[in-house]
Design a protein around this motif. Structure first.
Motif, PDB file in Angstrom:
ATOM      1  N   LEU A   4      19.889  -3.637   3.803  1.00  0.00           N
ATOM      2  CA  LEU A   4      18.391  -2.707   3.492  1.00  0.00           C
ATOM      3  C   LEU A   4      18.650  -2.219   2.261  1.00  0.00           C
ATOM      4  O   LEU A   4      19.787  -2.299   1.521  1.00  0.00           O
ATOM      5  CB  LEU A   4      19.609  -1.657   4.553  1.00  0.00           C
ATOM      6  CG  LEU A   4      19.662  -2.009   5.744  1.00  0.00           C
ATOM      7  CD1 LEU A   4      21.328  -0.366   6.577  1.00  0.00           C
ATOM      8  CD2 LEU A   4      18.485  -2.052   6.664  1.00  0.00           C
ATOM      9  N   VAL A   5      17.765  -1.768   2.185  1.00  0.00           N
ATOM     10  CA  VAL A   5      16.957  -0.978   0.535  1.00  0.00           C
ATOM     11  C   VAL A   5      16.433   0.186   0.786  1.00  0.00           C
ATOM     12  O   VAL A   5      14.914  -0.175   1.119  1.00  0.00           O
ATOM     13  CB  VAL A   5      15.879  -1.756  -0.192  1.00  0.00           C
ATOM     14  CG1 VAL A   5      15.942  -1.087  -1.178  1.00  0.00           C
ATOM     15  CG2 VAL A   5      16.242  -3.455   0.359  1.00  0.00           C
ATOM     16  N   PRO A   6      17.015   1.721   0.260  1.00  0.00           N
ATOM     17  CA  PRO A   6      16.218   2.884   0.709  1.00  0.00           C
ATOM     18  C   PRO A   6      15.259   2.091  -0.567  1.00  0.00           C
ATOM     19  O   PRO A   6      15.878   2.663  -1.489  1.00  0.00           O
ATOM     20  CB  PRO A   6      17.311   3.799   0.334  1.00  0.00           C
ATOM     21  CG  PRO A   6      18.466   2.670   1.507  1.00  0.00           C
ATOM     22  CD  PRO A   6      18.400   1.800   0.671  1.00  0.00           C
ATOM     23  N   PHE A   7      14.409   3.081  -0.143  1.00  0.00           N
ATOM     24  CA  PHE A   7      13.453   3.594  -1.500  1.00  0.00           C
ATOM     25  C   PHE A   7      12.741   5.093  -1.153  1.00  0.00           C
ATOM     26  O   PHE A   7      12.317   5.475  -0.175  1.00  0.00           O
ATOM     27  CB  PHE A   7      12.559   2.479  -2.476  1.00  0.00           C
ATOM     28  CG  PHE A   7      12.074   2.027  -0.753  1.00  0.00           C
ATOM     29  CD1 PHE A   7      10.243   3.006  -1.099  1.00  0.00           C
ATOM     30  CD2 PHE A   7      11.743   1.545   0.668  1.00  0.00           C
ATOM     31  CE1 PHE A   7       9.406   2.379   0.165  1.00  0.00           C
ATOM     32  CE2 PHE A   7      11.180   1.068   1.207  1.00  0.00           C
ATOM     33  CZ  PHE A   7       9.942   1.525   1.283  1.00  0.00           C
ATOM     34  N   GLU A  53       0.782  -1.021  -0.319  1.00  0.00           N
ATOM     35  CA  GLU A  53       0.060  -0.219  -0.062  1.00  0.00           C
ATOM     36  C   GLU A  53       1.184   1.163   0.551  1.00  0.00           C
ATOM     37  O   GLU A  53       0.339   1.784  -0.496  1.00  0.00           O
ATOM     38  CB  GLU A  53      -1.002  -0.068   0.713  1.00  0.00           C
ATOM     39  CG  GLU A  53      -1.875   1.144   1.363  1.00  0.00           C
ATOM     40  CD  GLU A  53      -3.229   1.348   2.450  1.00  0.00           C
ATOM     41  OE1 GLU A  53      -3.072   2.063   2.539  1.00  0.00           O
ATOM     42  OE2 GLU A  53      -2.609  -0.416   3.367  1.00  0.00           O
ATOM     43  N   ARG A  54       2.106   1.189   0.293  1.00  0.00           N
ATOM     44  CA  ARG A  54       3.062   2.565   0.698  1.00  0.00           C
ATOM     45  C   ARG A  54       4.018   2.352  -0.446  1.00  0.00           C
ATOM     46  O   ARG A  54       3.828   3.816  -0.891  1.00  0.00           O
ATOM     47  CB  ARG A  54       3.566   2.660   1.622  1.00  0.00           C
ATOM     48  CG  ARG A  54       2.558   2.016   3.523  1.00  0.00           C
ATOM     49  CD  ARG A  54       4.617   2.628   4.645  1.00  0.00           C
ATOM     50  NE  ARG A  54       3.357   2.744   5.955  1.00  0.00           N
ATOM     51  CZ  ARG A  54       3.554   3.185   6.851  1.00  0.00           C
ATOM     52  NH1 ARG A  54       4.982   3.310   6.764  1.00  0.00           N
ATOM     53  NH2 ARG A  54       3.154   3.404   7.976  1.00  0.00           N
ATOM     54  N   LEU A  55       3.513   1.713  -0.880  1.00  0.00           N
ATOM     55  CA  LEU A  55       4.669   1.406  -1.884  1.00  0.00           C
ATOM     56  C   LEU A  55       3.349   2.309  -3.183  1.00  0.00           C
ATOM     57  O   LEU A  55       3.971   2.649  -4.672  1.00  0.00           O
ATOM     58  CB  LEU A  55       5.187   0.503  -2.572  1.00  0.00           C
ATOM     59  CG  LEU A  55       6.375  -0.306  -1.703  1.00  0.00           C
ATOM     60  CD1 LEU A  55       6.259  -1.702  -2.192  1.00  0.00           C
ATOM     61  CD2 LEU A  55       7.563   0.538  -1.683  1.00  0.00           C
ATOM     62  N   GLU A  80      10.776   4.926   8.523  1.00  0.00           N
ATOM     63  CA  GLU A  80      10.646   5.989   8.419  1.00  0.00           C
ATOM     64  C   GLU A  80      11.535   6.290   9.252  1.00  0.00           C
ATOM     65  O   GLU A  80      11.121   7.413   9.923  1.00  0.00           O
ATOM     66  CB  GLU A  80       8.995   6.084   8.203  1.00  0.00           C
ATOM     67  CG  GLU A  80       8.178   5.144   7.213  1.00  0.00           C
ATOM     68  CD  GLU A  80       6.716   6.125   7.616  1.00  0.00           C
ATOM     69  OE1 GLU A  80       6.461   7.644   8.024  1.00  0.00           O
ATOM     70  OE2 GLU A  80       6.165   5.575   6.896  1.00  0.00           O
ATOM     71  N   MET A  81      12.494   6.820   8.461  1.00  0.00           N
ATOM     72  CA  MET A  81      13.990   7.512   9.571  1.00  0.00           C
ATOM     73  C   MET A  81      14.840   8.037   8.576  1.00  0.00           C
ATOM     74  O   MET A  81      15.500   6.749   7.304  1.00  0.00           O
ATOM     75  CB  MET A  81      13.881   6.996  11.427  1.00  0.00           C
ATOM     76  CG  MET A  81      14.189   5.420  10.937  1.00  0.00           C
ATOM     77  SD  MET A  81      15.280   4.543  12.056  1.00  0.00           S
ATOM     78  CE  MET A  81      13.247   3.912  13.096  1.00  0.00           C
ATOM     79  N   MET A 130       5.474   6.358  -0.965  1.00  0.00           N
ATOM     80  CA  MET A 130       5.732   6.765  -0.026  1.00  0.00           C
ATOM     81  C   MET A 130       7.412   6.482   0.119  1.00  0.00           C
ATOM     82  O   MET A 130       7.393   5.473  -0.050  1.00  0.00           O
ATOM     83  CB  MET A 130       5.393   6.665   0.732  1.00  0.00           C
ATOM     84  CG  MET A 130       3.929   7.690   1.552  1.00  0.00           C
ATOM     85  SD  MET A 130       2.537   6.320   2.855  1.00  0.00           S
ATOM     86  CE  MET A 130       3.520   7.002   3.840  1.00  0.00           C
ATOM     87  N   PRO A 131       8.634   7.448   0.475  1.00  0.00           N
ATOM     88  CA  PRO A 131       9.589   7.257   0.589  1.00  0.00           C
ATOM     89  C   PRO A 131       9.470   6.172   1.598  1.00  0.00           C
ATOM     90  O   PRO A 131       9.027   6.033   3.342  1.00  0.00           O
ATOM     91  CB  PRO A 131      10.442   8.815   0.816  1.00  0.00           C
ATOM     92  CG  PRO A 131       9.480   8.961   1.410  1.00  0.00           C
ATOM     93  CD  PRO A 131       7.497   8.745   0.982  1.00  0.00           C
ATOM     94  N   GLY A 132      10.864   5.398   2.394  1.00  0.00           N
ATOM     95  CA  GLY A 132      11.114   4.519   3.368  1.00  0.00           C
ATOM     96  C   GLY A 132      12.145   4.064   3.053  1.00  0.00           C
ATOM     97  O   GLY A 132      12.521   3.972   2.147  1.00  0.00           O
ATOM     98  N   ILE A 133      13.060   2.586   3.914  1.00  0.00           N
ATOM     99  CA  ILE A 133      14.173   2.049   4.275  1.00  0.00           C
ATOM    100  C   ILE A 133      13.387   0.837   4.587  1.00  0.00           C
ATOM    101  O   ILE A 133      12.606   0.456   5.601  1.00  0.00           O
ATOM    102  CB  ILE A 133      15.496   1.958   5.091  1.00  0.00           C
ATOM    103  CG1 ILE A 133      14.908   4.017   4.439  1.00  0.00           C
ATOM    104  CG2 ILE A 133      15.949   1.890   4.975  1.00  0.00           C
ATOM    105  CD1 ILE A 133      16.934   4.351   5.901  1.00  0.00           C
TER     106      ILE A 133
END
Length: 794
Positions: free
Chosen positions: A492-495, A391-393, A455-456, A397-400
């Motif tokens: 880790l995958v920042p997107f 849903e966030r993708l 989300e940081m 929305m940004p995130g890690i």
């Protein structure tokens, strides 16, 4: 109840009467059959006696009036009336003892060779000279008897006398008053028959003798398949008759025909019908009056039952109070019958369903929570986590995204049990929630895998993961008095404005973790993109091809590094170290190609090449170093190969290499892949006679576990503890404690990485048994090691 009992009694009466009628019929049939058999036996006896008297009388006549047997016709013609004996259907045949027919009298009812059967009887008689009546029904049933004719005490000939069974039929009809017949199969007739022979309706049977053949045949025409089957009913002028078939027998054996009896049974059937009609009328009258009384008596119960039935739909509407109001309370009932029980049960069901509905409502929230959370850790379930991340993708929305894999969890599970493993998972989940807060999306992704969506800033994520690693490594699982630690690897995958779906996100994080395991250094790695990962993957493919080609072209060599005794410097063993020769003849260190060999699955092939090479040269080495041992490293793939013992045994046998001079070195990585299989491999290797050494001891979190899990003889201390220990008090304390542990367990200790005289003096003072390093002996070819001296020169 009274009506039911009455119907049961009526039915029982009818069944009893029916059975009585059937039993009477069976007795009557049996009596008829026995009577017929007795008549046949009596007739056969009389016929045998009369034919014997006739033969004796004929013998006297022939002896008085004939010169020999050939003059018998003249005598028989003169006395034919005597032969007939008032029986016009009698036949007489006179044969010479040679079988020639001399005379015959009487006529058959068909045109055929009249002498075929008598001649056959004559032949049988001449074999035994025994008289015995016999029957034939082709097509007329006749009885035959054979007797000798004597002339001057010699056999002048044989007389065969025959007569029909009409007399038996007449006697049976006179005795019973029933129509009777003898029937035979047409297939038994081998001669043409006259039209006067009456066939049995269109069947394969015919009448050999009958009291009234025409009447019987018309009755049998009612049957679809007439013949000698079970008794059947036929009708004539609305009168029922029973046709009884009987396969007759007499004292000389079975007869070639069957008896057919027509017996009227209309009277018995009328009696049964009158009885049943009376029974039905009486029962119906009683049932009618009982039904009226029952309706009157059941009016009140039916009213109650109707009310209860009307409440059933209310159960579906959950109108429990209305149900109890409609049917009211249970009235006092001294008999407590089924309706009262139903009434009481309906009230109880309404109360139970109302209570259950309340409990279901309370449990719905719990079930909904369990459907969205892991039952062990109470983290989000994998499906719910996927749903929220997807849903966030979709909202860009940004995130890690963080993917975590616990290290050595399978070993912990196999060693201490699943309950211990569950404690580890619970404690690790608690650490993640403490560090990242309740708002972070955290899931237990698999057995020992976790995933988070954060989300940081990336730097904050790395800092908190480092804190989690420190807390996990400090030891959080207690088994008995032992404190154990477990680390983890994190990809880790920042997107931001992510184009792929959830599966793509997991794949990228997994690729980052792959690099962690390949390098074996840091515990976390940030995904750098496919353009940076592709060269690494391509390098693995290229190295795999190079290794396979080198194996095919035999471009591997073995170097041997001495392992010396600390006490006197004597070479105790050599460690076999594999090197690869490049196309330009340069030597490639195993540190360059072994990691790719293990990743691509060809490490097992390299190990097998080394084992064969060492075993082929060990006798040459023993020529200069008698009894010296050779240490061979086994990769995880080789050690967990189910056929490792079979392979080693075949190599030892082919090369004549002594297994007791081979020491196989294994690492913690090799042991933890499949603990149960590793135990079996270690046991199989020691049963061959070889020894095991635990290499790089101390480098893994669970190294101390293997001292009790595997039958290791040598413990080789990881060089990281030895190098620089002279100037590092912490390392010296660790080395001293490891040596004390080896000594207490009676294990031979080997210090690797001895590179100077100060380090050598230090490990010697600590009590180590053996040393290995560039200072005590560099690796070399087999020719190089043969040039070394047996004793050290330092």
């Amino acid at each position: 109840m009274f009506v039911v009992l009455m119907l049961v009694a009526a039915t029982a009466s009818y069944v009893y009467t029916q059975r009585f009628f059937v039993a009477q019929r069976l007795d009557a049939r049996l009596a008829l059959k026995q009577h017929f058999s007795q008549l046949v036996n009596n007739y056969a006896d009389r016929f045998s006696t009369q034919s014997a008297m006739f033969a004796n009388h004929l013998s006297v006549l022939i002896s008085e009036q004939a010169d020999d047997g050939r003059d018998v016709r003249r005598v028989l013609e003169k006395y034919w009336e005597l032969a007939l004996n008032s029986e016009p259907d009698k036949l007489v045949y006179f044969y010479a003892h040679s079988g020639e027919l001399l005379a015959s009298f009487g006529q058959l009812s068909y045109d055929a060779d009249q002498h075929e059967l008598p001649r056959a009887l004559l032949e049988n008689f001449l074999l035994s000279l025994e008289s015995k009546p016999s029957f034939d029904c082709a097509p007329v049933c006749r009885i035959y008897d054979t007797h000798p004719i004597w002339l001057n005490d010699r056999l002048a000939g044989v007389v065969v006398v025959s007569s029909t069974l009409d007399a038996v039929i007449r006697e049976l009809k006179e005795a019973t008053g029933l129509e009777v017949a003898i029937i035979s199969e047409l297939s038994n007739i081998s001669v043409p028959i006259r039209e006067t022979v009456l066939r049995l309706a269109q069947s394969g049977y015919y009448f050999s003798a009958a009291s009234d053949a025409l009447r019987l045949n018309s009755l049998l025409a009612q049957l679809e398949l007439p013949g000698p089957e079970a008794p059947v009913l036929v009708y004539e002028d609305n009168t029922a008759y029973e046709l009884i078939f009987h396969d007759a027998a007499y004292r000389y054996g079975a007869l070639p025909f069957a008896l057919l009896i027509l017996e009227p049974v209309q009277a018995q059937m009328d009696t049964m019908e009158r009885f049943w009609t009376s029974l039905i009328y009486t029962s119906s009258t009683l049932v009618f009056f009982c039904a009226i009384a029952t309706v009157y008596w059941l009016n009140e119960p039916f009213s109650r039952l109707r009310k209860i039935a009307l409440t059933i739909p209310l159960l579906a509407d959950k109108a429990f109070a209305e149900i109890r109001s409609t049917i009211g309370p249970v009235a006092a009932d001294p008999f407590d019958n089924e309706l009262t029980l139903l009434h009481r049960s309906t009230l109880e069901v309404s109360h139970r369903l109302e209570q259950l509905e309340s409990e279901v409502a309370k449990s719905t929230d719990t079930l909904r929570y369990l459907a969205h959370h892991d039952p062990l850790t109470q983290l989000l379930s994998r499906d719910r986590f996927r749903e929220l991340v997807s849903e966030r993708l979709s909202l860009r929305m940004p995130g890690i995204f963080c993917f975590i894999d616990l290290r050595h969890f399978k070993l912990l599970n196999d060693t201490f049990g699943h309950l211990a493993g569950d404690q580890v998972l619970l404690h690790f989940a608690k650490l993640l929630k403490q560090q990242f807060g309740e708002d972070a999306l955290i899931t237990r992704f698999g057995g020992d895998e976790f995933a988070m969506l954060l989300e940081m800033p990336l730097s904050e994520v790395k800092k908190r993961l480092t804190d989690v690693q420190s807390a996990a490594g400090a030891g959080f699982f207690i088994a008995g008095n032992s404190v154990h630690s477990a680390g983890f690897s994190a990809g880790l995958v920042p997107f931001d404005l992510w184009e792929g779906g959830f599966e793509r996100l997991v794949h990228c994080a997994d690729s980052a973790m792959f690099e962690i395991k390949r390098e074996g250094q840091a515990f976390l790695r940030v995904y750098q993109g496919d353009e940076q990962m592709l060269p690494l993957l391509q390098a693995t493919v290229d190295w795999k091809r190079s290794i396979e080609r080198a194996l095919k072209e035999d471009r591997f060599i073995v170097n041997y590094q001495p392992i010396r005794s600390v006490e006197d410097g004597t070479i105790v063993s050599f460690e076999a170290l594999c090197r690869m020769v490049a196309d330009d003849e340069t030597i490639i260190s195993p540190a360059q190609f072994i990691p790719y060999a293990e990743q691509s699955g060809v490490a097992n092939s390299i190990d097998r090449w080394v084992v064969r090479e060492v075993c082929q040269n060990i006798n040459r080495i023993h020529h200069s170093y008698p009894g010296v041992k050779i240490n061979i490293n086994l990769s995880a793939a080789s050690f967990n190969d189910r056929d490792i013992a079979g392979f080693l045994g075949s190599v030892f046998e082919a090369t004549k290499a002594p297994p007791e001079c081979i020491v196989f070195e294994i690492t913690e990585t090799a042991a933890i892949r499949d603990l149960n299989l590793s135990r079996r491999s270690a046991q199989a290797i020691t049963e061959l006679g070889s020894k095991l050494a635990l290499d790089d001891f101390g480098s893994g979190h669970g190294a101390f576990v293997y001292l009790s899990e595997f039958p290791v003889d040598l413990i080789k201390i990881d060089p990281s503890f030895v190098t620089g220990a002279f100037d590092n008090s912490a390392k010296r304390r660790i080395l001293a404690s490891i040596q004390q542990l080896c000594s207490s367990l009676s294990k031979t200790s080997v210090a690797e990485g001895v590179e100077d005289d100060k380090t050598l003096a230090m490990v010697k003072s600590m009590g180590f048994d053996m040393v290995q390093g560039y200072y005590t002996g560099k690796p070399g070819t087999i020719d190089d090691l043969l040039a070394l001296r047996s004793a050290g020169d330092w």
